[in-house]
Design a protein around this motif. Structure first.
Motif, PDB file in Angstrom:
ATOM      1  N   ALA A 105       0.830  -1.201   0.000  1.00  0.00           N
ATOM      2  CA  ALA A 105       0.000   0.000   0.000  1.00  0.00           C
ATOM      3  C   ALA A 105       0.868   1.256   0.000  1.00  0.00           C
ATOM      4  O   ALA A 105       0.547   2.243  -0.688  1.00  0.00           O
ATOM      5  CB  ALA A 105      -0.931  -0.006   1.208  1.00  0.00           C
ATOM      6  N   GLU A 106       1.950   1.244   0.757  1.00  0.00           N
ATOM      7  CA  GLU A 106       2.871   2.385   0.782  1.00  0.00           C
ATOM      8  C   GLU A 106       3.464   2.632  -0.604  1.00  0.00           C
ATOM      9  O   GLU A 106       3.560   3.778  -1.060  1.00  0.00           O
ATOM     10  CB  GLU A 106       3.994   2.139   1.784  1.00  0.00           C
ATOM     11  CG  GLU A 106       3.569   2.216   3.233  1.00  0.00           C
ATOM     12  CD  GLU A 106       4.695   1.839   4.172  1.00  0.00           C
ATOM     13  OE1 GLU A 106       4.517   1.984   5.396  1.00  0.00           O
ATOM     14  OE2 GLU A 106       5.761   1.367   3.693  1.00  0.00           O
ATOM     15  N   ALA A 109       0.927   4.086  -2.985  1.00  0.00           N
ATOM     16  CA  ALA A 109       0.691   5.515  -2.742  1.00  0.00           C
ATOM     17  C   ALA A 109       1.756   6.381  -3.398  1.00  0.00           C
ATOM     18  O   ALA A 109       1.530   7.566  -3.659  1.00  0.00           O
ATOM     19  CB  ALA A 109       0.646   5.777  -1.239  1.00  0.00           C
ATOM     20  N   LYS A 110       2.912   5.789  -3.669  1.00  0.00           N
ATOM     21  CA  LYS A 110       3.995   6.505  -4.347  1.00  0.00           C
ATOM     22  C   LYS A 110       3.974   6.276  -5.857  1.00  0.00           C
ATOM     23  O   LYS A 110       4.897   6.671  -6.575  1.00  0.00           O
ATOM     24  CB  LYS A 110       5.349   6.054  -3.802  1.00  0.00           C
ATOM     25  CG  LYS A 110       5.546   6.373  -2.328  1.00  0.00           C
ATOM     26  CD  LYS A 110       6.878   5.821  -1.835  1.00  0.00           C
ATOM     27  CE  LYS A 110       7.079   6.091  -0.359  1.00  0.00           C
ATOM     28  NZ  LYS A 110       8.358   5.519   0.136  1.00  0.00           N
ATOM     29  N   ALA A 115      -2.048  -1.643  -4.563  1.00  0.00           N
ATOM     30  CA  ALA A 115      -2.364  -2.048  -3.196  1.00  0.00           C
ATOM     31  C   ALA A 115      -3.269  -3.277  -3.186  1.00  0.00           C
ATOM     32  O   ALA A 115      -3.555  -3.825  -2.108  1.00  0.00           O
ATOM     33  CB  ALA A 115      -3.029  -0.894  -2.450  1.00  0.00           C
TER      34      ALA A 115
END
Length: 263
Positions: A105-106, A109-110, A115
């Motif tokens: 997920a991290e 987000a980038k 995700a």
């Protein structure tokens, strides 16, 4: 004090494509905590080799750090070998699954990947959380993807940036009771003009007179333009080591050795 050992796994170490950085770092981490490394072993990525090594290792009460081979590519066989060596199955660890999902997920987000954990890429990443049944996780502060602990063996990636914090965490979390439990010092001095064969009987006598004190002799042939010499020393309990060291200096002088290089 339990023995502490290192097992470094990877064909790249044995071929020279990568230089090992775990050996010296583990010594540093142990010394800062009053502990010491007793042995190290380097083995290939061959699963049968790893299984044989781990079967021998699991049969001991030692504290063991294993670095390398816990990824999810075909050359990463350490997780499978550990399960075979213990005679247990493999299963996705729930905490590892959660942490790997958070990492995905991290990254999503980038703008890197998805995700959605059902994608083939993320399903492959979840394989890095498949551990021998009964294992516990070792947190990875670098990218969340954990290592695992089972039967007094801590398994972590080959990447130093991940493995070294995991080593420190393990020492401080699982083995804090062994920190600074062993009062042990090491002293040495240089000797010139004395053949090692002449001082050897004194080293043997020293170990007989001071139980638990170990003597050592490290000859130097005078490379890099220096004078040939021997580094003599003792290691063990502080008071006895100090006594043995003074006695050893006296023996060196009585046998014609010098404590400074010739002019």
């Amino acid at each position: 004090m339990p023995r502490v050992r290192l097992i470094a796994i990877g064909d790249e170490l044995l071929s020279g494509r990568r230089q090992d950085k775990h050996f010296s770092k583990l010594i540093e981490l142990l010394q800062a905590r009053g502990m010491r490394l007793q042995a190290a072993e380097f083995i290939s990525d061959d699963e049968d080799d790893i299984v044989a090594c781990l079967r021998r290792s699991f049969a001991t009460p030692d504290i063991v750090f294993c670095c390398g081979g816990i990824g999810a590519t075909p050359d990463d066989r350490t997780r499978q070998a550990a399960a075979r060596a213990l005679g247990v199955g493999l299963a996705l660890h729930p905490e590892a699954e959660r942490l790997i999902g958070e990492r995905c997920a991290e990254m999503a987000a980038k703008g890197q990947g998805s995700a959605d954990m059902s994608t083939p890429e993320n399903q492959q990443r979840l394989q890095m959380g498949v551990f021998p049944v009964g294992a516990e996780i070792i947190p990875n502060v670098y990218n969340r993807i954990p290592g695992f602990y089972i039967h007094n063996h801590s398994f972590m990636p080959g990447f130093p940036v991940m493995a070294h914090p995991m080593m420190a965490w393990t020492l401080d979390t699982r083995y804090a009771q062994w920190h600074h439990r062993e009062a042990r010092v090491e002293h040495s001095f240089l000797v010139f003009g004395l053949p090692e064969s002449r001082i050897t009987p004194a080293l043997e006598t020293l170990e007989q007179r001071w139980a638990g004190i170990h003597a050592f002799s490290l000859p130097n042939v005078g490379d890099s333009g220096g004078h040939p010499h021997i580094e003599l020393g003792v290691k063990g309990a502080p008071e006895a080591a100090a006594q043995a060291l003074e006695w050893l200096r006296e023996q060196v002088l009585s046998l014609g050795g010098r404590l400074s290089p010739p002019a």
